[in-house]
Scaffold this active site. Structure first.
Site: not given
Length: 602
Positions: A2, A27, A74, A100-101, A477, A481, A484, A500, A597
């Site tokens: 948000c 964001r 968001w 926000n929150g 990572e 990426k 995402e 395994h 973000k």
């Protein structure tokens, strides 16, 4: 997660509000809206979808005014609909609020207000706030007091801004979610993050939990919950608007990948001496008396924390990386000999902040490794190490990961030296290679074959990434990426773990990106061969001339450097592969679906 923008000034607010919303798109959001007060009522425009659609639908004549607020939402409570978009108003539209929150006790407040006759039109937790303010106004309370009393009833995390009809003030409060004031010559801004207004001013005041702020065109007043004045220092942001823009690039992500020679140079400048082979980090106090280090983080920062954990262990320090959202359940015993390092790009990641607060309550020393001066993590930890990577706008973190990993490697040597009197890291060689690192990264980016690799292996069933030692967090990572921004299935594994379980999923349509760091590469190559025998193509990330090239199906070159740094160079190749794969799939690279973000709620 948000975004809030507010503007109070002597000129029209609408254009700067819309610019602020555009600057906050990184964001993550699914709806947007603005509200403007001009003394003749509050006008609201909001809708699901993109800021560009909102801008196209606005009649600027109806939204004239010098005071306003805006929001990119968001979704948490309620789906992304026009009704659930912010700003929210009371029944009379005399109050408009953005938030926000998460308000944890909203259901109880909502039921109480409904019984009192207040009507709700959305499914959000936020809508209780304008109705609480309206109830106080109905009782004859003046506007600022009405806002304060409404905030006093809330439980949870929030950054809230409100405007009231007939009042030339903007009211705001924060608790667990960031807010920053921007100071301009003829007015003030309020925002979740500095890039919202950076093209207008670089003078900022970071608000802290419990702060209330009242903004007028001719002044700003900050008080605590009881109304007592508090002082917050002004800061000058060392970013400029050009740094926070895309420039000639199609996407922020590509711009930020290519900025890594600069961001890495900024991160390490003055922090090591290539001539003496020593690490300085002079701003940090001694770590004497520390017997154990815990690194807490989420997402990309967690992979950087894993990288730092390996460096710490190699230097002779007992260390563990823990997911911040698991810290309350998974943390080992903590005492005054424990150092807890919060690794967070924004310095506002809710889970990471909660973890470091819990650690401090148990007596641990705390340190933040963050990109944002004035962030909550920087203010709340005992010590701070700023990565100095510059603004990162793309949701998929790139340059901040490489800067975090490099600094954590330097920090590991410093901690080991302070706590044991020596470090096992080859610091002399490392310092020499650090001097060359920005140039090596620049050459790698210019010569990368990542685009052709992405084209060659598009439209596959799944993508695996494997590595050993420092290559393991790099593989994790790389997979993060890829998933995402391409929305394709990708997983990262320690190389030896392939047999395994994950090997059951390997087919000829499962490319395996294999990271070779110069440590136990023969074993990693044997693990990759297990995928090859199942028909899977192997893409080797390794130096030219490496043995893996003879058996791999494709090759992405990295310079031949110490394993402490080779993983960082491999990461950049994997970032480029992810970017080009997403571009070929026409994904929305800078704003991947469902992601934000900065995750400021737990």
């Amino acid at each position: 997660m948000c975004g809030i923008i507010g503007r109070v000034g002597r000129d029209e607010a609408i254009d700067s509000l819309l610019t602020g919303l555009e600057n906050l798109e990184y964001r993550g959001y699914d709806s947007a809206g603005i509200a403007v007060q001009n003394g003749a009522g509050i006008n609201v425009e909001k809708q699901s979808g993109k800021v560009s659609s909102l801008t196209d639908s606005i009649d600027r004549n109806d939204l004239a005014g010098r005071l306003g607020i805006g929001h990119t939402r968001w979704s948490t409570h309620g789906p992304p609909t026009d009704e659930n978009a912010h700003p929210h108003t009371d029944s009379t539209r005399d109050v408009a609020v953005v938030h926000n929150g998460i308000i944890e006790n909203y259901a109880e407040i909502r039921s109480r207000l409904q019984r009192a006759g207040y009507e709700f039109t959305s499914q959000t937790d936020t809508e209780v706030v304008p109705h609480l303010i309206q109830r106080n106004l109905d009782r004859g309370v003046e506007a600022e007091t009405a806002f304060r009393r409404a905030i006093d009833e809330l439980e949870g995390s929030y950054a809230i801004a409100a405007i009231c009809d007939g009042e030339d003030e903007l009211y705001a409060a924060r608790q667990g979610s960031p807010l920053v004031v921007g100071i301009e010559g003829d007015g003030y801004f309020l925002a979740s993050d500095v890039p919202a207004f950076l093209e207008y001013t670089d003078t900022v005041v970071y608000l802290e939990d419990g702060d209330f702020v009242t903004l007028r065109s001719n002044g700003v007043r900050i008080t605590d919950r009881d109304g007592n004045p508090v002082r917050r220092d002004r800061h000058t942001v060392d970013w400029d608007a050009e740094e926070a823009g895309k420039g000639e690039f199609d996407h922020y992500m590509l711009k930020e990948i290519t900025e890594q020679p600069t961001s890495l140079a900024q991160s390490i400048e003055g922090r090591y001496d290539p001539h003496t082979g020593s690490v300085t980090l002079d701003d940090l106090e001694t770590f004497e008396g520390i017997s154990r280090v815990l690194l807490v983080a989420c997402g990309t920062s967690y992979h950087a924390a894993q990288y730092g954990t390996i460096a710490l262990r190699r230097s002779g320090v007992a260390a563990d990386a823990i997911l911040a959202n698991e810290f309350s359940l998974a943390a080992p015993p903590i005492d005054e000999e424990t150092l807890v390092i919060a690794v967070t790009q924004s310095g506002e990641t809710a889970d990471t902040l909660t973890a470091v607060r819990q650690a401090a309550d148990r007596g641990a020393k705390t340190l933040s490794v963050t990109n944002v001066v004035g962030s909550s993590a920087a203010r709340e930890t005992d010590q701070q190490l700023f990565i100095r990577a510059g603004p990162e706008i793309g949701v998929a973190a790139t340059k901040t990961f490489s800067s975090q990993a490099v600094l954590l490697t330097l920090l590991s040597h410093r901690i080991a030296t302070d706590t044991t009197g020596s470090s096992s890291l080859p610091i002399g060689q490392l310092c020499v290679e650090l001097e060359q690192l920005p140039a090596l990264v620049e050459t790698l980016i210019e010569a990368s074959d990542a685009r052709s690799i992405a084209r060659r292996y598009r439209d596959q069933e799944s993508y695996f990434f494997i590595g050993r030692g420092f290559g393991y967090p790099v593989a994790s990572e790389g997979a993060l990426k890829f998933k995402e921004i391409t929305y394709e299935h990708a997983e990262g594994f320690a190389s030896g773990e392939l047999k395994h379980g994950p090997l059951a999923l390997v087919t000829p349509e499962t490319p395996v990106f294999t990271v070779f760091t110069g440590e136990e590469d023969e074993t990693t190559l044997a693990n990759a061969a297990e995928a090859t025998t199942r028909g899977a193509p192997v893409i080797a990330i390794c130096p030219d001339g490496h043995d893996a090239i003879q058996t791999a199906d494709a090759h992405l070159a990295i310079p031949d450097v110490n394993p402490l740094l080779s993983g960082i160079l491999a990461t950049i190749q994997l970032q480029l592969v992810s970017y080009h794969a997403a571009a070929l799939l026409d994904r929305e690279i800078d704003k991947p679906r469902n992601l934000a973000k900065s995750v400021t709620v737990e």
